[in-house]
Structure formats: C-alpha cells, structure tokens
Scaffold this active site. Structure first.
Site, PDB file in Angstrom:
ATOM      1  CG  ASP A  14      -1.860  -1.205   1.204  1.00 25.79           C
ATOM      2  OD1 ASP A  14      -2.201  -1.683   0.101  1.00 25.79           O
ATOM      3  OD2 ASP A  14      -2.208  -1.679   2.295  1.00 25.79           O
ATOM      4  CE  LYS A  17       2.333  -2.399  -4.393  1.00 27.22           C
ATOM      5  NZ  LYS A  17       2.102  -2.040  -2.990  1.00 27.22           N
ATOM      6  N   GLY A  18       0.077   1.801  -7.369  1.00 23.97           N
ATOM      7  CA  GLY A  18      -0.890   2.041  -8.440  1.00 23.97           C
ATOM      8  C   GLY A  18      -0.785   3.447  -8.976  1.00 23.97           C
ATOM      9  CG  ASN A  39      -2.701 -10.687  -2.599  1.00 26.71           C
ATOM     10  OD1 ASN A  39      -2.694 -10.468  -3.805  1.00 26.71           O
ATOM     11  ND2 ASN A  39      -1.676 -11.252  -1.985  1.00 26.71           N
ATOM     12  CB  ALA A  40      -2.731  -6.270  -5.293  1.00 27.06           C
ATOM     13  N   GLY A  41      -4.627  -4.119  -3.862  1.00 23.96           N
ATOM     14  CA  GLY A  41      -5.585  -3.059  -4.186  1.00 23.96           C
ATOM     15  C   GLY A  41      -4.764  -1.847  -4.559  1.00 23.96           C
ATOM     16  CG  HIS A  42      -1.978  -1.916  -7.075  1.00 23.76           C
ATOM     17  ND1 HIS A  42      -1.067  -2.467  -7.942  1.00 23.76           N
ATOM     18  CD2 HIS A  42      -1.714  -2.462  -5.858  1.00 23.76           C
ATOM     19  CE1 HIS A  42      -0.294  -3.311  -7.270  1.00 23.76           C
ATOM     20  NE2 HIS A  42      -0.677  -3.337  -6.009  1.00 23.76           N
ATOM     21  NE  ARG A 146       5.712 -31.134  -7.752  1.00 27.16           N
ATOM     22  CZ  ARG A 146       6.596 -32.084  -7.427  1.00 27.16           C
ATOM     23  NH1 ARG A 146       7.486 -32.476  -8.306  1.00 27.16           N
ATOM     24  NH2 ARG A 146       6.576 -32.621  -6.246  1.00 27.16           N
ATOM     25  CD  GLN A 225       0.693  -8.852  -2.692  1.00 26.68           C
ATOM     26  OE1 GLN A 225       1.349  -9.487  -3.475  1.00 26.68           O
ATOM     27  NE2 GLN A 225      -0.553  -8.490  -2.955  1.00 26.68           N
ATOM     28  N   GLY A 303     -10.831  -2.992   3.303  1.00 27.12           N
ATOM     29  CA  GLY A 303     -11.396  -1.922   4.139  1.00 27.12           C
ATOM     30  C   GLY A 303     -10.874  -1.930   5.572  1.00 27.12           C
ATOM     31  NE  ARG A 306      -3.910   0.402   3.574  1.00 34.97           N
ATOM     32  CZ  ARG A 306      -4.037   1.212   2.531  1.00 34.97           C
ATOM     33  NH1 ARG A 306      -3.638   2.464   2.590  1.00 34.97           N
ATOM     34  NH2 ARG A 306      -4.552   0.764   1.399  1.00 34.97           N
ATOM     35  CG  ASP A 334      -0.163  14.407   1.261  1.00 35.16           C
ATOM     36  OD1 ASP A 334       0.598  13.569   0.727  1.00 35.16           O
ATOM     37  OD2 ASP A 334      -1.367  14.197   1.469  1.00 35.16           O
TER      38      ASP A 334
HETATM   39  P1  GDP Z   1      -0.767   0.401  -3.560  1.00 33.84           P
HETATM   40  O1  GDP Z   1      -1.378  -0.876  -3.104  1.00 33.84           O
HETATM   41  O2  GDP Z   1       0.713   0.445  -3.329  1.00 33.84           O
HETATM   42  O3  GDP Z   1      -1.114   0.771  -4.975  1.00 33.84           O
HETATM   43  O4  GDP Z   1      -1.378   1.537  -2.633  1.00 33.84           O
HETATM   44  P2  GDP Z   1      -2.925   1.692  -2.193  1.00 33.84           P
HETATM   45  O5  GDP Z   1      -3.714   2.151  -3.341  1.00 33.84           O
HETATM   46  O6  GDP Z   1      -3.383   0.450  -1.509  1.00 33.84           O
HETATM   47  O7  GDP Z   1      -2.803   2.761  -1.049  1.00 33.84           O
HETATM   48  C1  GDP Z   1      -2.280   4.032  -1.277  1.00 33.84           C
HETATM   49  C2  GDP Z   1      -3.351   5.053  -0.884  1.00 33.84           C
HETATM   50  O8  GDP Z   1      -2.764   6.309  -0.726  1.00 33.84           O
HETATM   51  C3  GDP Z   1      -4.434   5.222  -1.925  1.00 33.84           C
HETATM   52  O9  GDP Z   1      -5.637   5.541  -1.283  1.00 33.84           O
HETATM   53  C4  GDP Z   1      -3.927   6.397  -2.752  1.00 33.84           C
HETATM   54  O10 GDP Z   1      -4.967   7.117  -3.397  1.00 33.84           O
HETATM   55  C5  GDP Z   1      -3.299   7.232  -1.679  1.00 33.84           C
HETATM   56  N1  GDP Z   1      -2.143   8.045  -2.077  1.00 33.84           N
HETATM   57  C6  GDP Z   1      -1.170   7.752  -2.982  1.00 33.84           C
HETATM   58  N2  GDP Z   1      -0.220   8.708  -2.973  1.00 33.84           N
HETATM   59  C7  GDP Z   1      -0.596   9.618  -2.053  1.00 33.84           C
HETATM   60  C8  GDP Z   1      -0.006  10.828  -1.562  1.00 33.84           C
HETATM   61  O11 GDP Z   1       1.072  11.248  -1.957  1.00 33.84           O
HETATM   62  N3  GDP Z   1      -0.691  11.488  -0.588  1.00 33.84           N
HETATM   63  C9  GDP Z   1      -1.888  11.048  -0.101  1.00 33.84           C
HETATM   64  N4  GDP Z   1      -2.476  11.759   0.853  1.00 33.84           N
HETATM   65  N5  GDP Z   1      -2.459   9.912  -0.538  1.00 33.84           N
HETATM   66  C10 GDP Z   1      -1.806   9.195  -1.481  1.00 33.84           C
HETATM   67  P1  IMO Z   2      -0.956  -4.100  -2.286  1.00 35.22           P
HETATM   68  O1  IMO Z   2      -0.473  -4.643  -3.630  1.00 35.22           O
HETATM   69  C1  IMO Z   2      -0.969  -4.629   2.027  1.00 35.22           C
HETATM   70  C2  IMO Z   2      -1.059  -8.752   3.560  1.00 35.22           C
HETATM   71  C3  IMO Z   2      -2.317  -9.215   4.265  1.00 35.22           C
HETATM   72  C4  IMO Z   2      -1.720 -10.215   5.233  1.00 35.22           C
HETATM   73  C5  IMO Z   2      -0.615 -10.861   4.416  1.00 35.22           C
HETATM   74  C6  IMO Z   2      -1.014 -12.172   3.740  1.00 35.22           C
HETATM   75  O2  IMO Z   2      -2.232  -3.381  -2.343  1.00 35.22           O
HETATM   76  O3  IMO Z   2       0.162  -3.351  -1.636  1.00 35.22           O
HETATM   77  P2  IMO Z   2      -2.555 -12.803   1.667  1.00 35.22           P
HETATM   78  O4  IMO Z   2      -3.977 -12.460   1.358  1.00 35.22           O
HETATM   79  O5  IMO Z   2      -1.569 -12.336   0.665  1.00 35.22           O
HETATM   80  O6  IMO Z   2      -2.378 -14.241   1.995  1.00 35.22           O
HETATM   81  O7  IMO Z   2      -2.248 -12.001   3.032  1.00 35.22           O
HETATM   82  O8  IMO Z   2      -0.269  -9.923   3.419  1.00 35.22           O
HETATM   83  N1  IMO Z   2      -1.284  -8.205   2.192  1.00 35.22           N
HETATM   84  C7  IMO Z   2      -1.204  -6.901   1.883  1.00 35.22           C
HETATM   85  N2  IMO Z   2      -1.009  -5.822   2.667  1.00 35.22           N
HETATM   86  N3  IMO Z   2      -1.081  -4.475   0.703  1.00 35.22           N
HETATM   87  C8  IMO Z   2      -1.259  -5.549  -0.095  1.00 35.22           C
HETATM   88  O9  IMO Z   2      -1.241  -5.453  -1.446  1.00 35.22           O
HETATM   89  C9  IMO Z   2      -1.376  -6.829   0.491  1.00 35.22           C
HETATM   90  N4  IMO Z   2      -1.578  -8.076   0.006  1.00 35.22           N
HETATM   91  C10 IMO Z   2      -1.502  -8.910   1.059  1.00 35.22           C
HETATM   92  O10 IMO Z   2      -2.960  -8.154   4.908  1.00 35.22           O
HETATM   93  O11 IMO Z   2      -1.108  -9.558   6.301  1.00 35.22           O
HETATM   94 MG    MG Z   3      -2.906  -1.541  -1.850  1.00 36.18          MG
END
Ligand code: GDP
Ligand code: IMO
Ligand code: MG
Length: 425
Positions: A14, A17-18, A39-42, A146, A225, A303, A306, A334
C-alpha cells in the site's frame, strides 16, 4: 535491446504503487504485473475519478500502453471479470481496445482456494496471518505442489474434469476443519467468469515480454504487496505467498536477471501494515490514529484499518539491498504536514544490542526502535507543483533519507492525484 524496469513496494504494501505506475505509464509500451493476485488493491486518481485495481496492471488508463498479467500472478476469474465490468461501466474497455493480455501460465484461484484460506485463518484464531481471504496462500501451495490449474488449461476439453479433481482434493482437506460452506453460487460465477476470460488474449509472458525488449520497446514490471511481505525475506510467517522482490519479476514474467534495468523502490514518508505480524515502529496511540485518519489508511481491498507508525530505516535499507533499488519514490509526504516533529527509526535495540538490520527472531523478540526526531515542515504541500516550492524542512527530511539510504529520491508524491507528483532529480 531494452531492459525491464521494475517498480515495487519497499514496506508492507500500500505504498502507492498504483498511483505511480499510472504516472509513469506514458513512458512505457508495456506494464506487466508479475506476482500476487487480488490481495492487491492499487488505487489511482485523476480528473476527479478514483479506481482501485486488484489484478489488472495500473497502465490501463494510458491510451498507448499494453498491459500484461504475468505468469507469476494468481488470477481469480470472478474478480477479474468484476474489475473489467466496472471499468467498462466507467467507459474504459481495455479488452475491446486490445490493451490487456494474460499469461497462459498464470494460476487460477478456485472458489475452494478461498474456502481453504478462510478455514485455515479461522482455525489459527488469534495467531492468524490476517490474510485478505482471497485464496492466495492455497493457490500458490497448489502451484508449488504441482496440482494447480492455469489460465491455459481453461481451453482444454477436459478442463471441467481437472477442476473437479482439484476441488475433490480441497473438499477432502476442508472436511478436517470445523467449517461450513456452500459452493453452489460461487461455482456458477466461476464458470461464467472462465468463459469471459477466454475472450482476453492468452500469451506466453516469457516470449511476449522478451519480444518487446527485442523490438526496443519499454517495459515496466509492476509489483504487488511489498518487500517485507516477501515469502522468503519478509517477516515470515506473516507474509504473502509470492516473491515480491525484483527476483520475483524475473520468475513472474520470464525475464533473465541481466534484463532488469532501473528498479524503482517506493515507500511512504511513514509506515503502515495491514494484517498480523511484527511492526517495530508501530504507534499504538493517538499519533498512530492521526496518521491513519490524515492518510486515510484503510485497506483498498478489505477496508481494514491499517496499522501506522514512523518510517523504519533498517527495514528500508534491507529492502533496498534485496531489490537492487536504483531510484526511490517517496509517497504521502503531505500526511506529515501537520506534525511539529516527526521521527525516523535509525536502529533497533534488540537482545541488549543496537543493530541496524532486521533480526531473524523479530517475531519472538520485539525490537525497540531507536528514533531520531526531525523538525516538521508545518506547511500544506498538497498544492506544491515545483521543486522550488518544497518547504525547506521537507527538503532537509529528503536529504536526510537520501544520505541514510544511499539512493536518490527521484519522485515525491504530495497527494493521491496523478498531478500531485514532483520529479526531484
Ligand atoms: P498500492 O497498493 O501500493 O497501490 O497503494 P494503495 O492504493 O493500496 O494505497 C495508497 C493510498 O494512498 C491510496 O488511497 C492512494 O490514493 C493514496 N495516495 C497515494 N499517494 C498519495 C499521496 O502522496 N498522498 C496522499 N495523501 N495519498 C496518497
Ligand atoms: P498491495 O499490492 C498490504 C497482507 C495481508 C496479510 C498478508 C497475507 O495493495 O500493496 P494474503 O492475502 O496475501 O495471503 O495475506 O499480506 N497483504 C497486503 N497488505 N497491501 C497488499 O497489497 C497486500 N496483500 C496482502 O494483509 O497480512
Ligand atoms: Mg494496496
């Protein structure tokens, strides 16, 4: 011949990256996800719109960029279909535009993989990993065991029999748990989604990516991740089930190590973790609560709130070493705007010693962070658009981090929107 640049998280996921893949995507012909699954949310934000991608690479909003879901990714067809349906509703149709391909060798997440994930977590009780319950662990177990089914298998005449054989195995395992389930609806949705993903071109990612390189085209590998969740080098067993590091880009796409170019390591100006496991700089107090509130630190996939804490330099140095990071990207500066003083962990006190690396027994003996106080900049930086406008104290923080980490910070992010991104070096 060109090389593959890699962008990956240096913390516990988190990092943003996205957003950055979207910002960089105009520079690339191909964006390729190489590991993990839904498991990712970008998250990406632009023009007042916000999108969260789980399986689809974050280059999807750039007109000219091709996107590949690589062989190292585990795909839940139901979630992939839902992502594409949602994108279509918002006026984006990467499949119709021929901008999305998936690797034949990518493994499929079955509904029973999710059940196994849930049954296992339920049994572990308070010791659970805190997985996202998307079936990631059981799917990678079937891959290395496998037994797995792959995207390419969906076109074989006996796919249904292969599916049934694997599901029987899963049901046998589930019978040992005190876990109730009903598969009917999920199974119907699964087969509907399987039919749907047959319409996305299937490719051999190793030939696809190397073909791009041969033609001199540019490729960016998008990690999911973060390094501290890597199955080999993260805080095991509180990790995910894939290699989230640069090496994972080689196996997850089919590229040789000498084809890796720049490695972008992305980190937040502080630190977060979702799920269980050690987190040396965690702030279980109102400062942590402030970071969570100001940074909107709630999971993009689940949801969940963190966990928040100060930046952890021993952990970052470890991640930089493992990945061969050539450029750093600092996010969410920020979020620290309102603090009089911020802190950076420079060392740990551990078993009576002062160390600057992540110890093996981090799970059993919690390290105490040694914190350095740093003056805050007390300025709203969300509208800063030029390097000259960066407050002096924030520049000092950046210089301090560059000195400690010995890698330049190339980009600075000051808000969630695409435009809130500065090029520093
Ligand atoms: P990812 O999994 O690495 O792609 O990151 P996530 O999307 O899960 O979490 C990053 C969160 O921070 C998202 O809600 C973005 O919209 C937000 N975000 C990204 N860059 C910034 C920043 O520079 N400042 C703030 N305040 N929010 C950011
Ligand atoms: P992005 O790409 C943050 C965490 C889970 C748990 C552990 C194992 O959005 O950064 P899993 O479902 O992979 O077996 O869970 O890894 N986890 C993440 N934490 N960002 C993620 O992806 C994650 N994907 C898995 O919360 O602790
Ligand atoms: Mg994420």
């Amino acid at each position: 011949m060109t090389q593959v640049d890699v962008l990956l998280g240096l913390q516990w996921g988190d990092e943003g990256k996205g957003k950055i893949v979207d910002v960089l995507s105009p520079q690339y012909d191909l964006i390729a996800r190489f590991q993990g699954g839904p498991n990712a949310g970008h998250t990406l934000e632009f023009d007042g719109k916000k999108f969260v991608l789980n399986t689809i690479p974050s280059g999807i909003f750039n007109e000219k960029t091709m996107n590949l879901i690589g062989n190292g990714v585990v795909i839940d067809p139901i979630i992939l279909k839902r992502e594409l349906d949602n994108l279509q509703k918002a006026g984006h149709d990467p499949v119709a535009k021929g901008k999305l391909v998936i690797a034949r060798k990518a493994h499929l997440i079955l509904p029973t993989h999710q059940l196994l994930d849930a049954a296992n977590e339920q049994k572990m009780g308070k010791d659970k990993i805190g997985s996202t319950l998307k079936g990631i662990g059981p799917t990678y177990m079937d891959k290395t065991g496998r037994n797995g089914l792959r995207v390419g298998d969906t076109t074989l005449p006996d796919f249904k029999e292969r599916y049934n054989r694997l599901v029987e195995k899963h049901k046998e395992i589930l019978s040992h748990y005190d876990f109730e389930y009903d598969l009917t609806e999920k199974e119907a949705a699964f087969f509907e989604a399987i039919d749907f993903i047959k319409n996305i071109p299937h490719v051999d990612s190793e030939h696809f990516v190397n073909g791009y390189l041969k033609e001199g085209k540019t490729v960016l590998a998008e990690g999911a991740q973060g390094t501290l969740l890597d199955v080999d080098f993260g805080s095991y067993p509180f990790v995910t089930s894939s290699n989230t590091t640069t090496a994972g880009a080689c196996t997850g796409l089919g590229i040789a190590p000498n084809k890796v170019g720049s490695v972008y390591g992305i980190f937040k100006a502080y630190c977060t973790r979702v799920g269980g496991g050690p987190f040396p700089t965690e702030l279980d107090d109102e400062v942590g609560e402030t970071l969570r509130k100001v940074g909107h630190e709630f999971g993009a996939t689940t949801g969940r709130a963190r966990r928040c804490g100060w930046i952890d330099l021993p952990a970052l140095k470890y991640a930089i070493m493992l990945n061969g990071v050539t450029e750093l990207i600092m996010m969410k500066a920020d979020v620290l705007d309102g603090f009089d003083t911020i802190y950076a962990c420079t060392h740990y006190e551990h078993n009576g010693e002062t160390i600057d690396y992540m110890p093996y027994d981090i799970i059993t003996v919690k390290p105490t962070p040694v914190l350095k106080a740093i003056d805050g900049w007390k300025t709203d930086v969300t509208k800063v658009s030029k390097v000259e406008e960066i407050p002096a104290k924030l520049s000092e923080y950046i210089a301090f981090l560059e000195k400690e980490l010995e890698v330049p910070i190339k980009y600075l992010s000051v808000g969630p929107d695409r435009v809130q991104t500065l090029v520093l070096n």
